[in-house]
Design an enzyme around this catalytic site. Structure first.
Site, mmCIF file in Angstrom:
data_model
loop_
_atom_site.group_PDB
_atom_site.id
_atom_site.type_symbol
_atom_site.label_atom_id
_atom_site.label_comp_id
_atom_site.label_asym_id
_atom_site.label_seq_id
_atom_site.Cartn_x
_atom_site.Cartn_y
_atom_site.Cartn_z
ATOM 1 N N GLU A 1 -34.859 0.074 58.329
ATOM 2 C CA GLU A 1 -35.808 -0.892 58.891
ATOM 3 C C GLU A 1 -36.472 -0.333 60.155
ATOM 4 O OE1 GLU A 1 -32.768 -4.015 59.477
ATOM 5 O OE2 GLU A 1 -33.067 -3.764 61.634
ATOM 6 N N ARG B 1 -25.724 -5.347 58.454
ATOM 7 C CA ARG B 1 -26.577 -4.162 58.581
ATOM 8 C C ARG B 1 -27.095 -3.804 57.201
ATOM 9 N NH1 ARG B 1 -27.107 -5.065 63.137
ATOM 10 N NH2 ARG B 1 -26.594 -3.809 64.958
ATOM 11 N N HIS C 1 -34.946 -9.061 60.495
ATOM 12 C CA HIS C 1 -33.817 -8.875 61.430
ATOM 13 C C HIS C 1 -33.885 -9.874 62.597
ATOM 14 C CE1 HIS C 1 -30.644 -5.747 62.811
ATOM 15 N NE2 HIS C 1 -30.361 -6.946 63.291
HETATM 16 C C1 GLV Z 1 -28.151 -7.377 65.857
HETATM 17 O O1 GLV Z 1 -28.202 -6.993 64.747
HETATM 18 C C2 GLV Z 1 -27.055 -7.108 66.717
HETATM 19 O O2 GLV Z 1 -26.252 -6.224 66.409
HETATM 20 O O3 GLV Z 1 -26.953 -7.761 67.753
#
Ligand code: GLV
Length: 329
Positions: A278, A249, A296
């Site tokens: 983000e 994260r 991401h």
């Molecule tokens: C993505 O970041 C997730 O938590 O699946």
């Protein structure tokens, strides 16, 4: 006339309303549509639209991009039974608020373990070799021929590799990098015998890992407990040639501190898939040297995202049918 058990299941199913607050891929959505009334708001749904659509829902499908808090749970109302988060992380969901309203929360672990670990490796290698800069220079016509001085980076073979957070994804990352042959370190609340026996990994505290590693990969959840784990002081412990990778994260890292460390050559390189705030990101990341950036996409493989969607459907269906869901948080 149908037997009464079948009849009661059908009646419950017919009444159940599922609101997908953004997007659930067809692999999972179609399973839900076969049994339930499903409304899907789409990627551009605004908060007011989510609050309005949630009213009367039995199940909400959420994702990491927005908060599932008391306001949203109350907007759904007392009939809400489950919040199924489309992702492994659930720092966007207020677990206390959910529990106090009797709402089950689920996530999608396992399906994305390999995809995310592979992306961490891709970012590690891209950052270590400064691939984004090399490609940008090539595309911009700045490649004037083979040049022994330019686009030099770091090799991972023989590197000491530190995995911060040896859960499923961290452990898979450790497995993927084991071929590089250097020392392997990890942090974890409890020892991981599998990592120690199969990969000769050594459990150390965070400071030791940061100061000894050539490559550091973060595999921790977000939330208050891990916020800015990598701050100015932590960056100061790292080797000036270290490569830092984050697929956990964005909140794990103090962005400004990282940008300054890169700009001042106090860190080798960084590979980042996640960012504080983000999809906005600190503009300093766009100009900082030796940084590989991704929007991401840790779990973004065809296989993983479809499987995650199927898991969401399985979790929702189980709760609405009165069974224990496969992935209760
Ligand atoms: C993505 O970041 C997730 O938590 O699946």
């Amino acid at each position: 006339m149908a037997p009464s058990t079948t009849c009661s299941v059908r009646l419950v199913s017919e009444k159940s309303r599922i609101v997908i607050l953004r997007e659930l891929l067809a692999a999972g959505r179609e399973q839900l549509e076969e049994r339930f009334e499903v409304e899907s708001l789409g990627l551009d749904a605004t908060r007011p639209e989510m609050l309005a659509a949630a009213k009367g829902a039995d199940a909400l499908v959420s994702d990491l991009t927005f908060s599932v808090d008391g306001e949203l749970l109350d907007a759904a109302g007392p009939g809400l039974k489950v919040v199924a988060n489309y992702g492994v992380g659930y720092d966007n969901v207020d677990l206390e608020a959910s529990a106090s309203r009797g709402v089950t929360v689920t996530n999608t672990p396992d399906a994305l373990t390999n995809a995310t670990a592979e992306l961490a490796l891709a970012l590690a290698m891209a950052a270590a070799r400064d691939l984004p800069q090399a490609e940008e220079d090539l595309r911009a016509g700045r490649w004037k021929g083979w040049d022994p001085r330019r686009w030099r980076g770091f090799e991972l073979s023989g590197a000491t590799i530190g995995v911060v957070g040896a859960g499923r994804i961290g452990a898979r990352f450790m497995e993927l990098v084991s071929g590089f042959g250097g020392d392997r370190l990890y942090t974890s609340r409890s020892p991981k015998s599998e990592l120690e026996s199969r990969h000769a990994a050594e459990r150390v505290d965070l400071d030791e890992l940061l100061s000894r590693s050539d490559l550091i990969s973060l595999h921790l959840p977000g939330g208050a407990g891990t916020r800015h784990l990598i701050d100015e002081q932590a960056l100061g412990l790292m080797k000036p040639t270290a490569v830092l990778v984050n697929t956990g994260r964005g909140t794990l890292i103090d962005s400004k501190a990282l940008i300054h460390a890169l700009e001042e050559d106090r860190l080798g390189a960084a590979g980042l898939d996640v960012f504080e705030g983000e999809p906005a990101l600190d503009p300093g990341f766009l100009t900082a040297p030796r940084v590989a950036l991704a929007p991401h996409i840790g779990s973004a493989t065809y296989r993983s995202r479809d499987e995650m969607a199927r898991i969401v459907a399985a979790n929702v269906t189980a709760v609405l049918e009165g069974r224990e869901p496969p992935n209760r948080v």
